[in-house]
Design an enzyme around this catalytic site. Structure first.
Site, PDB file in Angstrom:
ATOM      1  N   ASP A  73       0.835  -1.196   0.000  1.00 41.46           N
ATOM      2  CA  ASP A  73       0.000   0.000   0.000  1.00 41.46           C
ATOM      3  C   ASP A  73       0.874   1.252   0.000  1.00 41.46           C
ATOM      4  OD1 ASP A  73      -2.388   1.308  -0.039  1.00 41.46           O
ATOM      5  OD2 ASP A  73      -2.795   1.103   2.108  1.00 41.46           O
ATOM      6  N   HIS A 128       2.235   3.721  -9.012  1.00 39.92           N
ATOM      7  CA  HIS A 128       1.994   2.310  -9.337  1.00 39.92           C
ATOM      8  C   HIS A 128       3.142   1.738 -10.162  1.00 39.92           C
ATOM      9  CE1 HIS A 128      -1.834   2.564  -7.500  1.00 39.92           C
ATOM     10  NE2 HIS A 128      -2.410   3.283  -8.437  1.00 39.92           N
ATOM     11  N   LEU A 151      11.082 -20.259  -4.960  1.00 36.86           N
ATOM     12  CA  LEU A 151       9.993 -19.472  -4.372  1.00 36.86           C
ATOM     13  C   LEU A 151       8.693 -19.636  -5.163  1.00 36.86           C
ATOM     14  CD1 LEU A 151       9.202 -16.896  -2.477  1.00 36.86           C
ATOM     15  CD2 LEU A 151       9.700 -15.581  -4.527  1.00 36.86           C
TER      16      LEU A 151
HETATM   17  C1  IPE Z   1      -5.442  -2.831  -0.387  1.00 38.21           C
HETATM   18  O1  IPE Z   1      -5.087  -1.506  -0.471  1.00 38.21           O
HETATM   19  C2  IPE Z   1      -5.472  -3.453  -1.751  1.00 38.21           C
HETATM   20  C3  IPE Z   1      -4.168  -3.643  -2.404  1.00 38.21           C
HETATM   21  C4  IPE Z   1      -3.025  -3.369  -1.865  1.00 38.21           C
HETATM   22  C5  IPE Z   1      -4.201  -4.175  -3.742  1.00 38.21           C
HETATM   23  P1  IPE Z   1      -6.190  -0.346  -0.577  1.00 38.21           P
HETATM   24  O2  IPE Z   1      -5.464   0.918  -0.682  1.00 38.21           O
HETATM   25  O3  IPE Z   1      -7.164  -0.663  -1.648  1.00 38.21           O
HETATM   26  O4  IPE Z   1      -6.940  -0.471   0.832  1.00 38.21           O
HETATM   27  P2  IPE Z   1      -7.806   0.588   1.622  1.00 38.21           P
HETATM   28  O5  IPE Z   1      -8.772   1.184   0.661  1.00 38.21           O
HETATM   29  O6  IPE Z   1      -6.875   1.609   2.181  1.00 38.21           O
HETATM   30  O7  IPE Z   1      -8.464  -0.210   2.709  1.00 38.21           O
HETATM   31  C1  IPE Z   2      -1.530   0.288  -3.436  1.00 35.44           C
HETATM   32  O1  IPE Z   2      -1.326   1.661  -3.427  1.00 35.44           O
HETATM   33  C2  IPE Z   2      -1.731  -0.265  -4.821  1.00 35.44           C
HETATM   34  C3  IPE Z   2      -3.128  -0.644  -5.120  1.00 35.44           C
HETATM   35  C4  IPE Z   2      -4.113  -0.682  -4.257  1.00 35.44           C
HETATM   36  C5  IPE Z   2      -3.402  -1.057  -6.496  1.00 35.44           C
HETATM   37  P1  IPE Z   2      -2.540   2.691  -3.340  1.00 35.44           P
HETATM   38  O2  IPE Z   2      -2.948   3.062  -4.714  1.00 35.44           O
HETATM   39  O3  IPE Z   2      -3.635   2.150  -2.500  1.00 35.44           O
HETATM   40  O4  IPE Z   2      -1.836   3.914  -2.630  1.00 35.44           O
HETATM   41  P2  IPE Z   2      -2.465   4.904  -1.551  1.00 35.44           P
HETATM   42  O5  IPE Z   2      -3.043   4.066  -0.454  1.00 35.44           O
HETATM   43  O6  IPE Z   2      -3.524   5.685  -2.254  1.00 35.44           O
HETATM   44  O7  IPE Z   2      -1.316   5.739  -1.093  1.00 35.44           O
HETATM   45 MG    MG Z   3      -4.106   2.324  -0.529  1.00 32.77          MG
END
Ligand code: IPE
Ligand code: IPE
Ligand code: MG
Length: 235
Positions: free
Chosen positions: A12, A29, A123
């Site tokens: 995240d 990303h 792995l």
């Molecule tokens: C969880 O992250 C999903 C992935 C890492 C793919 P999110 O950013 O979607 O989660 P929330 O919305 O903060 O709970």
């Molecule tokens: C995680 O990073 C990747 C996905 C959920 C695809 P985020 O896109 O959720 O990044 P934040 O949480 O907005 O910083």
């Molecule tokens: Mg996120």
């Protein structure tokens, strides 16, 4: 130091990483994909047996068309790179989640990755895409109900073990350690069944900044945990 057999990751913070730099979220990303590649190689070298990463949740479709589109493009591109990395590092790739919602070429790419790496013995890299813990459990329950209807199994045969064999993670041991980057203290619908007794580690590090040192810190913290599984420590 004991290396956990199975490490699960909620990667995240890509968006926040980009925002901090005044860049569009999609750049976060892109950088996050590079970190995934590096992490696979690091984990393989450390002797971790299973690495499961959350790439796209069943709830992530709520994001803007632009962001979802950009993520799909990244999957397309990184699937090809991942095949090379997997072959070079003896890595077996497996996808969990509901794949029918993806474009056909992405589904074909996923199938190819699994097919061409299935005999690798190092792995096992598990990628959760269009994955939701609740969705996985419901799909498993449906398939089990079908087998029950067709007389392939009996009601008495429904056990925790047999149910787990209907999940996408069939044959994969439950995670020992869950790492979530970017500080959020929640599961966000990740591996709800499998994380029952997993040790949880949360770091404020944003996913694109995650590296070997961060992974080692998480494993060091894991080594200090006392895993009781509901029992009582006797020593
Ligand atoms: C969880 O992250 C999903 C992935 C890492 C793919 P999110 O950013 O979607 O989660 P929330 O919305 O903060 O709970
Ligand atoms: C995680 O990073 C990747 C996905 C959920 C695809 P985020 O896109 O959720 O990044 P934040 O949480 O907005 O910083
Ligand atoms: Mg996120």
């Amino acid at each position: 130091m004991v290396i956990p057999d199975h490490v699960a990751l909620i990667l995240d913070g890509n968006g926040r990483w980009a925002k901090k730099r005044g860049l569009p979220r999609t750049m976060g990303h892109k950088e996050g994909c590079v970190t995934v590649e590096k992490t696979v190689e690091i984990a393989a070298r450390m002797g971790i047996r299973y690495l499961t990463v959350y790439g796209f949740s069943t709830e992530n479709w709520k994001r803007s068309v632009e962001e979802v589109g950009a993520l799909m493009q990244l999957f397309r591109y990184y699937m090809v790179r991942l095949l090379k990395i997997a072959k070079a590092n003896n890595v077996r790739v497996k996808m969990i989640g509901e794949r029918s919602r993806f474009d056909r070429d992405i589904v074909e790419g996923i199938n190819r990755l699994e097919r061409e790496t299935k005999d690798n013995t190092g792995l096992t890299f598990v990628i959760a895409v269009n994955y939701g813990g609740r969705d996985e459990i419901v799909r498993a329950a449906r398939r089990m109900a079908e087998d029950l209807e067709q007389g392939k199994i009996e009601k008495e045969e429904i056990t925790e073990q047999s149910f787990a064999s209907y999940l996408d993670t069939a044959g994969i041991p439950d995670p020992d350690l869950l790492i979530r980057t970017s500080g959020e203290l929640r599961l966000s619908n990740y591996l709800l069944w499998q994380l029952a007794y997993t040790e949880i580690y949360v770091t404020d590090c944003l996913w694109p900044d995650f590296d070997k040192e961060e992974l080692e810190k998480a494993i060091a913290a894991y080594n200090k945990r006392d895993r009781r599984f509901g029992g009582v420590r006797t020593t």
